[in-house]
Design an enzyme around this catalytic site. Structure first.
Site, mmCIF file in Angstrom:
data_model
loop_
_atom_site.group_PDB
_atom_site.id
_atom_site.type_symbol
_atom_site.label_atom_id
_atom_site.label_comp_id
_atom_site.label_asym_id
_atom_site.label_seq_id
_atom_site.Cartn_x
_atom_site.Cartn_y
_atom_site.Cartn_z
ATOM 1 N N GLU A 1 -4.867 26.385 -3.849
ATOM 2 C CA GLU A 1 -6.060 26.645 -4.244
ATOM 3 C C GLU A 1 -6.074 27.007 -5.641
ATOM 4 O O GLU A 1 -4.965 27.372 -6.245
ATOM 5 C CB GLU A 1 -6.674 27.800 -3.390
ATOM 6 N N CYS B 1 -7.820 30.362 -12.526
ATOM 7 C CA CYS B 1 -6.600 31.227 -11.852
ATOM 8 C C CYS B 1 -5.540 30.023 -11.267
ATOM 9 O O CYS B 1 -6.130 29.336 -10.242
ATOM 10 C CB CYS B 1 -7.259 32.051 -10.880
ATOM 11 N N CYS C 1 4.277 31.583 -0.390
ATOM 12 C CA CYS C 1 4.895 32.767 -1.143
ATOM 13 C C CYS C 1 5.912 33.599 -0.242
ATOM 14 O O CYS C 1 5.591 33.823 0.845
ATOM 15 C CB CYS C 1 3.883 33.480 -1.822
ATOM 16 N N CYS D 1 3.718 40.520 0.140
ATOM 17 C CA CYS D 1 2.867 41.911 0.064
ATOM 18 C C CYS D 1 1.933 41.906 0.900
ATOM 19 O O CYS D 1 1.079 40.774 1.553
ATOM 20 C CB CYS D 1 2.136 41.591 -1.459
ATOM 21 N N CYS E 1 -1.978 40.727 0.858
ATOM 22 C CA CYS E 1 -2.264 39.431 0.139
ATOM 23 C C CYS E 1 -2.360 38.388 1.377
ATOM 24 O O CYS E 1 -1.705 38.194 2.139
ATOM 25 C CB CYS E 1 -1.179 39.146 -0.878
ATOM 26 N N CYS F 1 -6.250 36.040 -3.119
ATOM 27 C CA CYS F 1 -5.308 35.202 -3.267
ATOM 28 C C CYS F 1 -4.990 34.535 -1.903
ATOM 29 O O CYS F 1 -4.555 34.989 -1.144
ATOM 30 C CB CYS F 1 -4.174 35.803 -3.922
HETATM 31 N N1 SAH Z 1 2.508 37.022 -7.081
HETATM 32 C C1 SAH Z 1 1.926 37.270 -8.266
HETATM 33 C C2 SAH Z 1 0.538 36.602 -8.670
HETATM 34 C C3 SAH Z 1 -0.342 36.158 -7.457
HETATM 35 S S1 SAH Z 1 -1.402 37.538 -6.995
HETATM 36 C C4 SAH Z 1 1.742 38.826 -8.263
HETATM 37 O O1 SAH Z 1 1.696 39.506 -7.101
HETATM 38 O O2 SAH Z 1 1.144 39.316 -9.440
HETATM 39 C C5 SAH Z 1 -2.608 37.986 -8.411
HETATM 40 C C6 SAH Z 1 -2.929 39.396 -8.197
HETATM 41 O O3 SAH Z 1 -4.074 39.327 -7.197
HETATM 42 C C7 SAH Z 1 -1.775 40.344 -7.732
HETATM 43 O O4 SAH Z 1 -2.041 41.614 -8.771
HETATM 44 C C8 SAH Z 1 -2.151 40.752 -6.233
HETATM 45 O O5 SAH Z 1 -1.614 41.917 -5.977
HETATM 46 C C9 SAH Z 1 -3.581 40.582 -6.245
HETATM 47 N N2 SAH Z 1 -4.405 40.501 -5.015
HETATM 48 C C10 SAH Z 1 -3.704 39.594 -4.070
HETATM 49 N N3 SAH Z 1 -4.325 39.808 -2.955
HETATM 50 C C11 SAH Z 1 -5.253 40.501 -3.110
HETATM 51 C C12 SAH Z 1 -6.465 41.075 -2.385
HETATM 52 N N4 SAH Z 1 -6.751 40.774 -0.972
HETATM 53 N N5 SAH Z 1 -7.454 42.060 -2.811
HETATM 54 C C13 SAH Z 1 -7.180 42.503 -4.125
HETATM 55 N N6 SAH Z 1 -6.159 41.980 -4.765
HETATM 56 C C14 SAH Z 1 -5.231 40.966 -4.258
#
Ligand code: SAH
Length: 470
Positions: free
Chosen positions: A204, A221, A228, A232, A235, A449
């Site tokens: 996406e 974005c 991945c 996390c 995520c 994300c």
């Molecule tokens: N892997 C990288 C980039 C992808 S995520 C990273 O972790 O930075 C980009 C941002 O979106 C990150 O700060 C991540 O923590 C945030 N993010 C991902 N899922 C999210 C969610 N469900 N709610 C809020 N922020 C989220």
């Protein structure tokens, strides 16, 4: 096009909660063979327009479809970071190196993508084929015309003779554009595109239009990986596994697809889509170069976001980019961070922050911190105080982006209240740490994300997504 019924199926789960890869991997024939499902899908997927047609894409033939969902590797499960996770990270970095080595290398019979190459590389490409160097520049002009005018296939290189175009095609030279698979638009204009890659994987990309001081901005974005391995906990992408790294052309293509959708040039790029860009450094750097030099996106308008991968921030520092490095911190101390980001166990915050300081020394660019606020978990006043003191004391008080959690399936976190968010920000600023709250864009288009990709797979037809408008 894909038959609805097979993709709409919810993920099957095995006894230990892991997804059953086989249930998620139907080989689906093109919808045109089954008139009923084909008609249903057409209302939801992109019509076959200039923007949606792939290089060699033909929606009327059988297309083996790998599901967009990436199952986790055997043995990978929620909880503490384990050896199997570390192995997945090592495999991901190796895959990135191999992908970067192959990008730009002509291999007998293998498809070769031009997108992502710079003008000077394209000039060399032309010379290698016995063509004058200026032909390479002409190719670059076609590739990066922008705003929807960028070439989708070698046939679009209209300044080259038909003979040269035929020769290029005979050598399996391609532009390297993906097929537009699905479009979801939110009421605020934020638009997510699902792009189907040449191996039928789906990633996406998001376009976020905004006005700032009367000037319009279009932020794209981009995803850097299919899936991945970082896991996390909040995520959507991390709920699945890792498939592969994106090649430079697949990253650059996302920006061109957003330009085509909006009919205007992208002004800012953030590597905040699916995947961990610092596991894919060589391809991200190549894409960065093309975005900067060929598409004309200022380096300072490009942000690379990372949760932290040991050894990778220095690789980025070495590249001396004038771009923003954003580090996803999400906690003011190691113990809490590990519960939110399991991989933090092997890259303690102390080391991560030291690497951020080194990055600043090496590049003169301060690091930005991202902090996803998870209701009741890391959003309390004591967390804000601890974070403020930590960043201020370490002279890392650059900027904190507070991101209110976007609810994700299969995750029990809660979005914090507006009052909690404001209080958190005020405490940070009271401690001389500048902070801003990221306005949630396109929540109704599944903003987090990797979320749309997951959502789309589970509810391919029945979801609330608007029909394609490209
Ligand atoms: N892997 C990288 C980039 C992808 S995520 C990273 O972790 O930075 C980009 C941002 O979106 C990150 O700060 C991540 O923590 C945030 N993010 C991902 N899922 C999210 C969610 N469900 N709610 C809020 N922020 C989220």
């Amino acid at each position: 096009m894909i038959r609805a019924s097979a993709r709409a199926r919810a993920p099957a789960r095995t006894a230990d909660g892991a997804r059953d890869a086989r249930a998620r991997a139907p080989r689906v024939a093109a919808a045109t063979r089954g008139a009923r499902s084909g008609a249903a899908i057409r209302a939801r997927t992109a019509p076959r327009t200039r923007a949606s047609a792939g290089d060699e894409g033909d929606d009327d033939v059988d297309v083996p479809f790998e599901p967009s969902y990436v199952p986790r590797a055997p043995g990978v499960r929620d909880g503490a970071w384990a050896k199997v996770d570390a192995d997945a990270v090592v495999a991901s970095i190796r895959d990135a190196d191999a992908t970067a080595r192959n990008a730009g290398k002509v291999m007998d019979g293998e498809p070769f993508s031009l997108l992502g190459l710079t003008s000077s590389e394209l000039k060399q490409f032309a010379i290698d084929r016995g063509l004058p160097a200026f032909r390479g520049k002409q190719i670059a002009d076609h590739l990066y015309a922008g705003g929807g005018a960028s070439a989708r296939s070698v046939d679009d290189f209209t300044t080259l003779s038909k003979k040269v175009r035929e020769e290029l095609k005979a050598q399996n030279v391609q532009v390297g554009r993906a097929t537009l698979h699905h479009v979801a638009e939110s009421t605020d204009g934020t638009t997510k595109l699902l792009l189907r890659l040449s191996d039928n994987r789906v990633v996406e990309t998001v376009g976020i239009p905004a006005k700032e001081y009367g000037k319009s901005r279009l932020t794209c974005c981009v995803s850097s990986q299919v899936g991945c391995p970082m896991r996390c906990t909040f995520c959507a992408t991390g709920k699945g596994g890792f498939a592969r790294n994106l090649a430079p052309h697949e990253i650059v293509d996302q920006v061109l697809a957003i330009e085509a959708h909006f009919g205007e040039r992208v002004s800012n790029v953030v590597f905040m889509g699916m995947g961990e860009p610092l596991l894919n450094v060589p391809n991200v750097l190549k894409a960065h170069k093309a975005l900067n030099e060929e598409i004309g996106i200022g380096a300072r308008h490009i942000t690379i976001s990372t949760v932290g991968v040991r050894g990778s921030i220095e690789k980025l520092a070495h590249a001396q980019l004038q771009s923003v490095l954003a580090v996803s911190l999400h906690a003011p101390n190691q113990a809490l961070r590990e519960t939110i980001i399991p991989s933090a166990k092997v890259y303690p915050m102390e080391d991560l922050l030291r690497d951020c300081e080194q990055y600043f020394i090496a590049t003169g660019r301060r690091v930005t911190f991202e902090y996803t606020l998870l209701g009741g978990v890391n959003d309390q006043p004591e967390h804000a105080k601890e974070l403020g003191r930590l960043l201020y004391a370490r002279n890392l008080a650059s900027h904190v982006n507070l991101i209110p959690y976007n609810p994700v399936d299969e995750s029990d976190f809660k979005r914090p209240t507006r009052a909690t968010i404001t209080e958190f920000k005020d405490i940070l600023e009271g401690l001389n740490v500048p902070a801003s709250v990221r306005v949630t864009k396109g929540l109704d288009a599944a903003a987090a994300c990797g979320q749309l990709r997951n959502e789309f797979q589970k509810n391919a037809i029945e979801g609330d997504l608007k029909p394609a408008t490209v």
